[in-house]
Design a protein around this motif. Structure first.
Motif, short mmCIF file in Angstrom:
data_model
loop_
_atom_site.label_atom_id
_atom_site.label_comp_id
_atom_site.label_asym_id
_atom_site.label_seq_id
_atom_site.Cartn_x
_atom_site.Cartn_y
_atom_site.Cartn_z
N ALA A 108 0.61 -1.21 -0.09
CA ALA A 108 0.20 0.21 -0.07
C ALA A 108 0.90 1.31 0.13
O ALA A 108 0.76 2.01 -0.78
N GLU A 109 1.98 1.21 1.00
CA GLU A 109 2.92 2.26 0.69
C GLU A 109 3.65 2.68 -0.45
O GLU A 109 3.73 3.83 -1.05
N ILE A 110 3.84 1.44 -1.31
CA ILE A 110 4.43 1.65 -2.63
C ILE A 110 3.37 2.37 -3.74
O ILE A 110 3.57 3.00 -4.47
N ALA A 111 2.25 1.80 -3.49
CA ALA A 111 1.10 2.28 -4.29
C ALA A 111 0.98 3.75 -3.94
O ALA A 111 0.78 4.44 -4.94
N ALA A 112 0.84 4.04 -2.85
CA ALA A 112 0.69 5.50 -2.57
C ALA A 112 1.77 6.36 -3.00
O ALA A 112 1.59 7.60 -3.49
N ALA A 113 3.00 5.77 -2.81
CA ALA A 113 4.19 6.54 -3.40
C ALA A 113 4.10 6.59 -4.93
O ALA A 113 4.51 7.76 -5.50
N LYS A 114 3.65 5.74 -5.64
CA LYS A 114 3.71 5.63 -7.03
C LYS A 114 2.37 6.56 -7.45
O LYS A 114 2.39 7.13 -8.74
N ARG A 115 1.52 7.10 -6.62
CA ARG A 115 0.52 8.11 -7.13
C ARG A 115 -0.44 7.48 -8.03
O ARG A 115 -0.94 8.13 -8.83
N PHE A 116 -1.08 6.45 -7.74
CA PHE A 116 -2.26 5.86 -8.41
C PHE A 116 -3.55 6.92 -7.94
O PHE A 116 -3.37 7.47 -6.98
N VAL A 117 -4.43 7.12 -8.79
CA VAL A 117 -5.63 7.68 -8.43
C VAL A 117 -6.55 6.70 -8.05
O VAL A 117 -7.60 7.38 -7.41
N LEU A 118 -6.70 5.62 -8.18
CA LEU A 118 -7.67 4.54 -7.90
C LEU A 118 -6.96 3.16 -7.93
O LEU A 118 -6.11 2.89 -8.81
N ILE A 119 -7.35 2.42 -6.92
CA ILE A 119 -7.01 1.02 -6.80
C ILE A 119 -8.22 0.41 -6.44
O ILE A 119 -8.90 0.65 -5.62
N GLY A 120 -8.59 -1.00 -6.89
CA GLY A 120 -9.70 -1.64 -6.93
C GLY A 120 -9.38 -3.23 -6.58
O GLY A 120 -8.11 -3.50 -6.93
N THR A 121 -10.37 -3.84 -5.93
CA THR A 121 -10.12 -5.11 -5.86
C THR A 121 -11.31 -6.00 -5.93
O THR A 121 -12.37 -5.49 -5.79
N ILE A 140 -5.96 8.27 -2.82
CA ILE A 140 -6.26 7.38 -3.94
C ILE A 140 -7.83 6.54 -3.77
O ILE A 140 -8.09 6.16 -2.38
N VAL A 141 -8.49 6.67 -4.54
CA VAL A 141 -9.92 5.94 -4.43
C VAL A 141 -9.81 4.67 -4.52
O VAL A 141 -9.14 4.01 -4.95
N ILE A 142 -10.74 4.04 -3.28
CA ILE A 142 -10.62 2.71 -3.47
C ILE A 142 -12.08 2.15 -3.91
O ILE A 142 -13.18 2.48 -3.50
N LEU A 143 -11.89 1.24 -4.70
CA LEU A 143 -13.08 0.46 -5.38
C LEU A 143 -13.13 -0.87 -4.95
O LEU A 143 -12.12 -1.61 -5.04
N GLU A 144 -14.01 -1.34 -4.21
CA GLU A 144 -14.07 -2.87 -3.66
C GLU A 144 -15.39 -3.54 -4.26
O GLU A 144 -16.42 -3.03 -4.70
#
Length: 180
Positions: A108-121, A140-144
């Protein structure tokens, strides 16, 4: 080609502790009414939904303040079993959809540093409370609750707008992938 990657609100088992969604017919043409009319009771985190920062961050953005630009655009679908921290760093798209959770805070920290705008699962939750705080704290917007069963890993366009519920920490979403 379009792929509906949303789960049906009324047939998905809710996350433990969430209110089960109920559709109640208030007016019915079959019973002599002039029109059909229904009420819905649900938790805003049932089925396919979006988490706003206020879900885990006091004073964070509510769902109607989420940037619509975050909800549409290029994305990459990846299987968690295939993705490691280096794999997250290698994703070129601004949006990432995963099969499974981000069980490690480090990812999650790497994803935050990468600056995604959205992560879903496709899981009911992206991960534990700390994973949520890391991602939502980075805006980062979360789509679940996605349905990625018939979707191959690869690049797509994502269209996933939340219902505009003022003041809410989350909202149902109709999520669609379009092939490039």
């Amino acid at each position: 080609m379009l792929y509906d990657i949303s789960r049906n609100l009324f047939s998905v088992k809710p996350y433990p502790g969430d209110t089960e969604p109920v559709l109640r017919r208030v007016q019915s043409i079959r019973d002599g009414a002039e029109y059909d009319l229904s009420d819905v009771t649900l938790c805003v985190h049932n089925a396919t939904h979006m988490d706003a920062p206020s879900h885990f961050i006091e004073g964070g953005k509510t769902v109607e303040k989420i940037s619509l630009e975050s909800c549409i655009g290029g994305c990459e679908v990846k299987s968690v079993k295939k993705i490691k921290k280096e794999g997250i760093a290698a994703v070129l798209a601004e949006r990432l959809l995963l099969r499974g959770e981000l069980s490690k805070n480090e990812a999650a920290e790497i994803a935050a540093a990468k600056r995604f705008v959205l992560i879903g699962t496709d899981a009911q939750s992206i991960g534990n409370a700390e994973v949520h705080r890391i991602l939502l704290g980075a805006d980062i917007v979360i789509l679940e609750g996605l349905n990625l069963n018939n979707i191959s890993d690869g690049k797509y366009e994502l269209i996933a707008f939340p219902v505009k519920w003022e003041g809410s920490e989350g909202a149902p979403v109709r999520a669609v992938l379009r092939t490039l």
